[in-house]
Design an enzyme around this catalytic site. Structure first.
Site, PDB file in Angstrom:
ATOM      1  N   LYS A  13      33.252 -61.109   5.197  1.00 46.47           N
ATOM      2  CA  LYS A  13      32.787 -62.203   6.063  1.00 46.47           C
ATOM      3  C   LYS A  13      32.263 -63.379   5.231  1.00 46.47           C
ATOM      4  O   LYS A  13      32.613 -64.521   5.474  1.00 46.47           O
ATOM      5  CB  LYS A  13      31.654 -61.732   7.000  1.00 46.47           C
ATOM      6  CG  LYS A  13      32.016 -60.580   7.902  1.00 46.47           C
ATOM      7  CD  LYS A  13      30.892 -60.262   8.876  1.00 46.47           C
ATOM      8  CE  LYS A  13      29.595 -59.801   8.226  1.00 46.47           C
ATOM      9  NZ  LYS A  13      29.686 -58.508   7.522  1.00 46.47           N
ATOM     10  N   ARG A  88      24.148 -59.503  15.259  1.00 46.31           N
ATOM     11  CA  ARG A  88      24.433 -58.141  14.808  1.00 46.31           C
ATOM     12  C   ARG A  88      24.045 -57.110  15.859  1.00 46.31           C
ATOM     13  O   ARG A  88      24.264 -55.922  15.650  1.00 46.31           O
ATOM     14  CB  ARG A  88      23.645 -57.862  13.544  1.00 46.31           C
ATOM     15  CG  ARG A  88      24.514 -57.731  12.280  1.00 46.31           C
ATOM     16  CD  ARG A  88      23.572 -57.501  11.175  1.00 46.31           C
ATOM     17  NE  ARG A  88      24.056 -57.037   9.933  1.00 46.31           N
ATOM     18  CZ  ARG A  88      24.279 -57.814   8.881  1.00 46.31           C
ATOM     19  NH1 ARG A  88      24.190 -59.116   8.981  1.00 46.31           N
ATOM     20  NH2 ARG A  88      24.579 -57.278   7.725  1.00 46.31           N
ATOM     21  N   ARG A 123      30.844 -55.519  -5.636  1.00 50.16           N
ATOM     22  CA  ARG A 123      30.341 -56.830  -5.220  1.00 50.16           C
ATOM     23  C   ARG A 123      29.234 -57.322  -6.148  1.00 50.16           C
ATOM     24  O   ARG A 123      28.375 -56.559  -6.567  1.00 50.16           O
ATOM     25  CB  ARG A 123      29.803 -56.753  -3.787  1.00 50.16           C
ATOM     26  CG  ARG A 123      29.178 -58.082  -3.356  1.00 50.16           C
ATOM     27  CD  ARG A 123      29.187 -58.280  -1.879  1.00 50.16           C
ATOM     28  NE  ARG A 123      28.178 -57.482  -1.199  1.00 50.16           N
ATOM     29  CZ  ARG A 123      28.004 -57.544   0.120  1.00 50.16           C
ATOM     30  NH1 ARG A 123      28.759 -58.313   0.866  1.00 50.16           N
ATOM     31  NH2 ARG A 123      27.071 -56.798   0.685  1.00 50.16           N
ATOM     32  N   ARG A 156      23.434 -56.454  -5.441  1.00 45.54           N
ATOM     33  CA  ARG A 156      22.407 -56.390  -4.398  1.00 45.54           C
ATOM     34  C   ARG A 156      21.840 -54.980  -4.302  1.00 45.54           C
ATOM     35  O   ARG A 156      22.587 -54.015  -4.343  1.00 45.54           O
ATOM     36  CB  ARG A 156      23.033 -56.773  -3.047  1.00 45.54           C
ATOM     37  CG  ARG A 156      22.961 -58.244  -2.759  1.00 45.54           C
ATOM     38  CD  ARG A 156      23.790 -58.623  -1.572  1.00 45.54           C
ATOM     39  NE  ARG A 156      23.487 -57.853  -0.373  1.00 45.54           N
ATOM     40  CZ  ARG A 156      23.992 -58.149   0.823  1.00 45.54           C
ATOM     41  NH1 ARG A 156      24.797 -59.161   0.971  1.00 45.54           N
ATOM     42  NH2 ARG A 156      23.681 -57.394   1.869  1.00 45.54           N
ATOM     43  N   ARG A 167      23.940 -48.584   6.081  1.00 43.23           N
ATOM     44  CA  ARG A 167      24.354 -49.867   6.667  1.00 43.23           C
ATOM     45  C   ARG A 167      25.621 -49.708   7.501  1.00 43.23           C
ATOM     46  O   ARG A 167      25.774 -50.354   8.535  1.00 43.23           O
ATOM     47  CB  ARG A 167      24.551 -50.909   5.562  1.00 43.23           C
ATOM     48  CG  ARG A 167      23.209 -51.351   4.965  1.00 43.23           C
ATOM     49  CD  ARG A 167      23.389 -52.092   3.669  1.00 43.23           C
ATOM     50  NE  ARG A 167      24.083 -53.349   3.819  1.00 43.23           N
ATOM     51  CZ  ARG A 167      24.813 -53.913   2.848  1.00 43.23           C
ATOM     52  NH1 ARG A 167      24.941 -53.324   1.681  1.00 43.23           N
ATOM     53  NH2 ARG A 167      25.390 -55.050   3.070  1.00 43.23           N
TER      54      ARG A 167
END
Ligand code: AMP
Length: 210
Positions: A13, A88, A123, A156, A167
């Site tokens: 996203k 969300r 990531r 992160r 998550r």
């Protein structure tokens, strides 16, 4: 164009939001980036949000709703915007609707869970501007530095494998119902997330034209 990008964490996203906002000259708004900045700056909101973010849980709806109402009232959003990572929950989507904020399209980027786990391990994000990279799919020129601002690239904390599973569970339970919410309003378009960023972008633009 008032757009929502929906999808699991790591579906792409943020990466697509960066590309679309540049092409359409509208701001991309990521509540995740806003919250991480608040944590970094040690604001009251940041202090409240930190434990939720670190454990992979959602920050309470009322915090998010006030962030988003305030941000969307800023003048740069008048010509359109891309929401990345918000809403969300159905409560957040209803609040956006009740506030009279019109949405044109909701693009759902679908990526299977096992692929998400692989993607998030590669990531990297800029500690300074929040730009997102991937060691394989979207590497920066210098693996330690942001191409955009020269900031330090970090992993992160909530991309650690145990938090990623939490998550994903939160996504399926609390965010996925938004697909039905927006499908019922005739706004949902579904895109299969591709391995190459540019291939997903092409599908997103095709979906937006439809
Ligand atoms: P993201 O960068 O979008 O993956 O968000 C990182 C974390 O910030 C999430 O796991 C949540 O803890 C929090 N967060 C971001 N956006 C929202 C939202 N719309 N509602 C609740 N929590 C959020």
């Amino acid at each position: 164009m008032r757009l929502i990008l929906l999808g699991a964490p790591g579906a792409g996203k943020g990466t697509q939001a960066e590309i679309i906002c540049e092409k359409l000259s509208i701001p991309a708004i990521s509540t995740g980036n806003i919250l991480r900045k608040a944590v970094k700056n040690g604001t009251e909101m940041g202090k409240k949000a930190k434990a939720f973010i670190d454990s992979g849980k959602l920050v309470p709806d009322e915090v998010i709703i006030s962030i988003i109402k305030e941000r969307l009232a800023e003048p740069d959003c008048a010509r359109g915007f891309i929401l990345d990572g918000v809403p969300r929950t159905v409560v957040q989507a209803e609040a956006i609707e009740k506030a009279g904020i019109e949405i044109d399209k909701v693009v759902d980027i679908e990526v299977p869970d096992d692929e998400i786990v692989k993607r998030l391990s590669g990531r990297r994000v800029c500690a300074s501007c929040g730009a997102s990279y991937h060691t394989v799919y979207k590497p920066s020129a210098d693996p330690t530095k942001c191409d955009r601002c020269g900031g330090e690239l970090i992993v992160r904390k909530d991309d650690e494998p145990s938090t990623v599973l939490e998550r994903l569970a939160v996504y399926h339970e609390q965010t996925e119902p938004l697909k039905d919410f927006y499908a019922a309003r005739g706004k949902l378009v579904v895109v299969e997330g591709q391995e190459q960023v540019a291939d997903t972008t092409a599908l997103v633009f095709k979906a937006l034209e439809a």
